[in-house]
Design a protein around this motif. Sequence first.
Motif, mmCIF file in Angstrom:
data_model
loop_
_atom_site.group_PDB
_atom_site.id
_atom_site.type_symbol
_atom_site.label_atom_id
_atom_site.label_comp_id
_atom_site.label_asym_id
_atom_site.label_seq_id
_atom_site.Cartn_x
_atom_site.Cartn_y
_atom_site.Cartn_z
ATOM 1 N N THR A 20 81.264 71.988 61.311
ATOM 2 C CA THR A 20 79.827 71.730 61.287
ATOM 3 C C THR A 20 79.123 72.323 62.499
ATOM 4 N N HIS A 21 79.881 73.070 63.336
ATOM 5 C CA HIS A 21 79.307 73.628 64.556
ATOM 6 C C HIS A 21 78.705 72.522 65.416
ATOM 7 N N PRO A 22 79.532 71.553 65.844
ATOM 8 C CA PRO A 22 79.008 70.420 66.612
ATOM 9 C C PRO A 22 78.603 70.796 68.035
ATOM 10 N N PHE A 75 79.364 74.625 68.933
ATOM 11 C CA PHE A 75 80.675 75.252 69.089
ATOM 12 C C PHE A 75 81.327 75.507 67.735
ATOM 13 N N ASP A 76 81.975 76.656 67.645
ATOM 14 C CA ASP A 76 82.534 77.126 66.395
ATOM 15 C C ASP A 76 83.972 77.583 66.647
ATOM 16 N N ALA A 77 84.919 76.971 65.911
ATOM 17 C CA ALA A 77 86.320 77.357 66.069
ATOM 18 C C ALA A 77 86.729 78.394 65.027
ATOM 19 N N ASP A 95 84.812 87.007 61.437
ATOM 20 C CA ASP A 95 83.485 87.621 61.444
ATOM 21 C C ASP A 95 82.595 86.896 60.451
ATOM 22 N N HIS A 96 81.605 86.215 60.934
ATOM 23 C CA HIS A 96 80.647 85.598 60.012
ATOM 24 C C HIS A 96 79.323 85.377 60.720
ATOM 25 N N TYR A 97 78.305 85.143 59.916
ATOM 26 C CA TYR A 97 76.967 84.917 60.462
ATOM 27 C C TYR A 97 76.545 83.478 60.189
ATOM 28 N N HIS A 98 75.443 83.079 60.819
ATOM 29 C CA HIS A 98 74.981 81.699 60.701
ATOM 30 C C HIS A 98 73.564 81.609 60.161
ATOM 31 N N ALA A 99 73.357 80.617 59.306
ATOM 32 C CA ALA A 99 72.010 80.270 58.852
ATOM 33 C C ALA A 99 71.717 78.886 59.411
ATOM 34 N N SER A 147 75.010 76.780 58.520
ATOM 35 C CA SER A 147 75.906 77.199 57.454
ATOM 36 C C SER A 147 76.465 78.571 57.763
ATOM 37 N N ASP A 148 77.747 78.736 57.502
ATOM 38 C CA ASP A 148 78.388 80.034 57.696
ATOM 39 C C ASP A 148 78.154 80.914 56.481
ATOM 40 N N PHE A 149 77.988 82.184 56.697
ATOM 41 C CA PHE A 149 78.056 83.118 55.572
ATOM 42 C C PHE A 149 78.679 84.417 56.031
HETATM 43 ZN ZN LIG Z 1 80.315 79.526 62.158
#
Ligand SMILES: [Zn+2]
Length: 144
Positions: free
Chosen positions: A35-37, A83-85, A89-93, A102-104
């Motif tokens: 959840t990118h806490p 923070f993101d574990a 390669d991904h982007y964030h909304a 949200s990851d995409f």
């Molecule tokens: Zn992410």
Amino acid sequence: MAGQLEQALTKLKTTGVRMTPQRHAILSFLLDSMTHPTADDIYRALEAKFPNMSVATVYNNLKVFIEAGLVRELTYGDSSSRFDADMSDHYHALCEVCGKISDFEFDPVTYVELAAKERTGFQVKGHRLEVYGVCPECIGITKH
Ligand SMILES: [Zn+2]
Ligand SMILES: [Zn+2]
């Protein structure tokens, strides 16, 4: 997710970072939640289990993971870093209403890096791209 934790632990061993029960808990929480806490979210989720742990301890441990290349920090000024574990390669909304991220996945926009290099003469090492808006859940709420 178990596999990801194993991978992370193996990588940590090669970097010589000592694994403690707290670090283990923080890393598993990050890998499980996705959840990118914030450091505060992590602290609140784990404080019952580690009563002696402070937000500063969480933050210091996160710094260790970042230096080891296991976690990335998404800075939003002040203490609101998320923070993101997930190091793929991904982007964030980012939802401007509830703060959800949200990851995409999308092919890296490498041409932006090339254009930047060409036009600024920089040695480009990476880029950060995010989209902002309202998530599906919040669209549902605001419509009522
Ligand atoms: Zn992410
Ligand atoms: Zn939302």
